[in-house]
Design an enzyme around this catalytic site. Structure first.
Site, PDB file in Angstrom:
ATOM      1  N   ARG A   1      42.008  27.336  52.709  1.00 11.47           N
ATOM      2  CA  ARG A   1      43.247  27.432  51.916  1.00 11.47           C
ATOM      3  C   ARG A   1      44.263  26.401  52.407  1.00 11.47           C
ATOM      4  O   ARG A   1      44.936  25.745  51.616  1.00 11.47           O
ATOM      5  CB  ARG A   1      43.817  28.861  51.996  1.00 11.47           C
TER       6      ARG A   1
ATOM      7  N   PHE B   1      37.771  32.675  40.624  1.00 13.12           N
ATOM      8  CA  PHE B   1      37.472  33.781  41.543  1.00 13.12           C
ATOM      9  C   PHE B   1      38.633  33.896  42.543  1.00 13.12           C
ATOM     10  O   PHE B   1      38.446  33.870  43.751  1.00 13.12           O
ATOM     11  CB  PHE B   1      36.154  33.554  42.290  1.00 13.12           C
TER      12      PHE B   1
ATOM     13  N   ASP C   1      40.265  35.783  37.644  1.00 13.21           N
ATOM     14  CA  ASP C   1      39.462  36.776  38.362  1.00 13.21           C
ATOM     15  C   ASP C   1      39.127  37.887  37.386  1.00 13.21           C
ATOM     16  O   ASP C   1      39.791  38.048  36.359  1.00 13.21           O
ATOM     17  CB  ASP C   1      40.218  37.340  39.579  1.00 13.21           C
ATOM     18  N   SER C   2      38.089  38.662  37.702  1.00 10.78           N
ATOM     19  CA  SER C   2      37.727  39.773  36.819  1.00 10.78           C
ATOM     20  C   SER C   2      38.313  41.084  37.328  1.00 10.78           C
ATOM     21  O   SER C   2      38.024  42.141  36.778  1.00 10.78           O
ATOM     22  CB  SER C   2      36.209  39.867  36.694  1.00 10.78           C
TER      23      SER C   2
ATOM     24  N   ASP D   1      35.182  29.828  44.270  1.00  7.72           N
ATOM     25  CA  ASP D   1      34.881  30.663  45.438  1.00  7.72           C
ATOM     26  C   ASP D   1      34.272  31.990  44.985  1.00  7.72           C
ATOM     27  O   ASP D   1      34.898  33.043  45.112  1.00  7.72           O
ATOM     28  CB  ASP D   1      36.171  30.895  46.240  1.00  7.72           C
TER      29      ASP D   1
ATOM     30  N   CYS E   1      29.182  31.929  49.670  1.00 10.82           N
ATOM     31  CA  CYS E   1      29.217  32.843  50.825  1.00 10.82           C
ATOM     32  C   CYS E   1      27.912  33.630  50.890  1.00 10.82           C
ATOM     33  O   CYS E   1      27.845  34.703  51.481  1.00 10.82           O
ATOM     34  CB  CYS E   1      30.424  33.768  50.752  1.00 10.82           C
TER      35      CYS E   1
HETATM   36  N1  SAH Z   1      39.128  32.904  46.933  1.00 11.06           N
HETATM   37  C1  SAH Z   1      39.511  34.266  47.221  1.00 11.06           C
HETATM   38  C2  SAH Z   1      38.322  35.171  47.466  1.00 11.06           C
HETATM   39  C3  SAH Z   1      37.334  35.252  46.316  1.00 11.06           C
HETATM   40  S1  SAH Z   1      36.264  36.637  46.394  1.00 11.06           S
HETATM   41  C4  SAH Z   1      40.495  34.261  48.395  1.00 11.06           C
HETATM   42  O1  SAH Z   1      40.752  33.201  48.987  1.00 11.06           O
HETATM   43  O2  SAH Z   1      41.041  35.328  48.705  1.00 11.06           O
HETATM   44  C5  SAH Z   1      35.450  36.603  44.867  1.00 11.06           C
HETATM   45  C6  SAH Z   1      36.271  37.119  43.678  1.00 11.06           C
HETATM   46  O3  SAH Z   1      35.499  36.919  42.510  1.00 11.06           O
HETATM   47  C7  SAH Z   1      36.608  38.598  43.687  1.00 11.06           C
HETATM   48  O4  SAH Z   1      38.009  38.754  43.631  1.00 11.06           O
HETATM   49  C8  SAH Z   1      35.969  39.173  42.399  1.00 11.06           C
HETATM   50  O5  SAH Z   1      36.802  40.113  41.753  1.00 11.06           O
HETATM   51  C9  SAH Z   1      35.814  37.940  41.557  1.00 11.06           C
HETATM   52  N2  SAH Z   1      34.726  37.912  40.572  1.00 11.06           N
HETATM   53  C10 SAH Z   1      33.436  38.328  40.718  1.00 11.06           C
HETATM   54  N3  SAH Z   1      32.714  38.024  39.618  1.00 11.06           N
HETATM   55  C11 SAH Z   1      33.561  37.398  38.742  1.00 11.06           C
HETATM   56  C12 SAH Z   1      33.390  36.823  37.451  1.00 11.06           C
HETATM   57  N4  SAH Z   1      32.196  36.813  36.836  1.00 11.06           N
HETATM   58  N5  SAH Z   1      34.462  36.245  36.863  1.00 11.06           N
HETATM   59  C13 SAH Z   1      35.674  36.243  37.475  1.00 11.06           C
HETATM   60  N6  SAH Z   1      35.878  36.763  38.712  1.00 11.06           N
HETATM   61  C14 SAH Z   1      34.836  37.326  39.341  1.00 11.06           C
END
Ligand code: SAH
Length: 411
Positions: free
Chosen positions: A213, A232, A264-265, A314, A354
């Site tokens: 970040r 995400f 995000d979802s 991510d 990850c």
């Molecule tokens: N980059 C973030 C962490 C991401 S974790 C940080 O720095 O804090 C992954 C995220 O992807 C989660 O919040 C989850 O809700 C979201 N997610 C999972 N599948 C998804 C999809 N198909 N579309 C959108 N978001 C999704």
């Protein structure tokens, strides 16, 4: 003391101090869940002390490779002290840190995160489950803190035959008293971020992306990003980083304005992301939030002819183990191809995996192949990994779960 005798030739990984013994390596012996066992080679020679897990494919996790070491409260206190000593030397710019990172800290099946003055722990193996009370006391003793919340609700617990367990382990409400807060504020770099340790993902926050970040903020400042897409986004850590970098660029005479789109979802995560923009003093009009599927949104943006000069990808773990690698590889390739197509020339992609089942090498190949399909050439500016309080070790390569690339589109 029960002994676990390995099959001929199966001692090799323990001799290299890799802490796992798989079911198929065992010739004879068994024990109760989490019970201390002596692991020995086919010829009876000592290999390790470990915790037995009768239901797991990882049948024993080693505590120690030193025959003279006793596995007792003092052992856990020593391992925790060593883990804390490492963090103290890392100069981590946050009051939220991973204090214990499982195998890498010699404590397989234990994750401990510190958020200000609250500890959150995950016990994910039969061994740590059995020693939970001892570990909890050792953690408070070592940190001088009083509050420890348990978030043992990770799906991997089922593989150990363990039920989920959550709630205050130490410092919880006393009869008639108020419960300690589960809603917390942390300070990462120069930002304030909030989390809920009872309801957030994992232990509440993705501490492993702290340094990436910061990197993203540095790029936003240096390159003066105007249109940023954070896919995400969870609670918007990278969005706040982008806004911070853009504000710094502007203060230094760069172009004003700039927009950050976050997808995000998870509705609650997005609400928190929006709150983080306000909490850190950024203009909400420069940030928009989409409760949507990333893949579908990327396709939609392409159709609309939208372009971004920085994109973060991510995603969650597409491949928990190598067995899922093929399907996961296609999913990674798909979103990376779309993101590369959406980048302006000179634009920057921060892309991550990850997944334990996807090696750094394979991830690199996937992104390269996404570029080939997209007809996009790019410079790999950097390789990224987890923040150093999520250490990797020489002896446990599986610890390298988070890998990232910073790619700049040519042109
Ligand atoms: N980059 C973030 C962490 C991401 S974790 C940080 O720095 O804090 C992954 C995220 O992807 C989660 O919040 C989850 O809700 C979201 N997610 C999972 N599948 C998804 C999809 N198909 N579309 C959108 N978001 C999704």
């Amino acid at each position: 003391m029960k002994s676990i005798r390995l099959r001929e030739g199966k001692e090799r990984s323990l001799l290299r101090r890799h802490p796992w013994v798989f079911e198929g390596s065992i010739a004879r012996g068994s024990a109760d869940a989490g019970e201390l066992v002596r692991v020995e080679a086919a010829d009876g020679r000592f290999l390790a002390w470990g915790a037995y897990s009768p239901q797991s494919a990882i049948r024993v996790r080693a505590w120690s490779f030193d025959e003279a070491e006793r596995i007792d409260a003092a052992f856990f206190a020593r391992r925790i002290a060593a883990a804390l000593a490492l963090r103290a030397r890392l100069a981590i710019d946050s009051d939220a840190q991973r204090l214990v990172h499982g195998e890498a800290d010699g404590l397989p099946g234990l994750i401990v995160d510190r958020y200000g003055d609250t500890l959150v722990a995950q016990f994910t193996s039969a061994g740590t489950e059995r020693w939970k009370a001892v570990i909890a006391d050792a953690l408070l003793q070592a940190t001088g803190l009083t509050r420890l919340y348990e978030r043992s609700d990770a799906s991997v617990r089922a593989l150990e035959g363990l039920e989920p367990a959550t709630g205050w382990l130490r410092g919880g409400p006393v009869a008639g008293g108020e419960a300690p807060p589960v809603e917390l504020t942390i300070h990462e770099h120069q930002w304030q971020l909030t989390l809920n340790i009872a309801e957030g993902h994992k232990t509440g926050f993705y501490l492993d992306q702290r340094d990436s970040r910061k990197r993203f903020a540095d790029y936003a400042r240096r390159l003066g990003f105007q249109r940023v897409l954070n896919c995400f986004c969870y609670t918007g850590g990278f969005s706040v980083a982008a806004l911070a970098g853009m504000r710094a660029a502007e203060a230094e005479g760069g172009a004003p304005g700039g927009q950050v789109v976050s997808i995000d979802s998870s509705g609650p995560a997005l609400e928190r992301a929006r709150a983080h923009v306000v909490l850190n003093g950024f203009d909400v009009n420069r940030a928009s939030f989409m409760d949507a599927d990333v893949n579908a949104s990327l396709r939609q943006f392409l159709k609309e002819g939208q372009r971004f000069d920085a994109i973060v990808l991510d995603p969650p773990k597409f491949a928990p183990t190598a067995a899922h690698a093929d399907r996961a590889a296609r999913a990674y390739k798909d979103i990376n191809r779309l993101a590369l197509q959406l980048l302006t020339p000179g634009g920057v992609l921060f892309t991550f995996s990850c997944s334990g089942g996807i090696s750094a090498d394979l991830f690199h190949k996937i992104v390269a192949s996404a570029g080939a399909d997209a007809g996009v050439d790019g410079y790999i500016l950097e390789r990224l990994g987890g923040a150093p309080d999520h250490p990797m070790t020489l002896e446990f390569p599986e610890g390298e779960y988070l890998k990232g690339l910073v790619v700049m589109r040519k042109g």
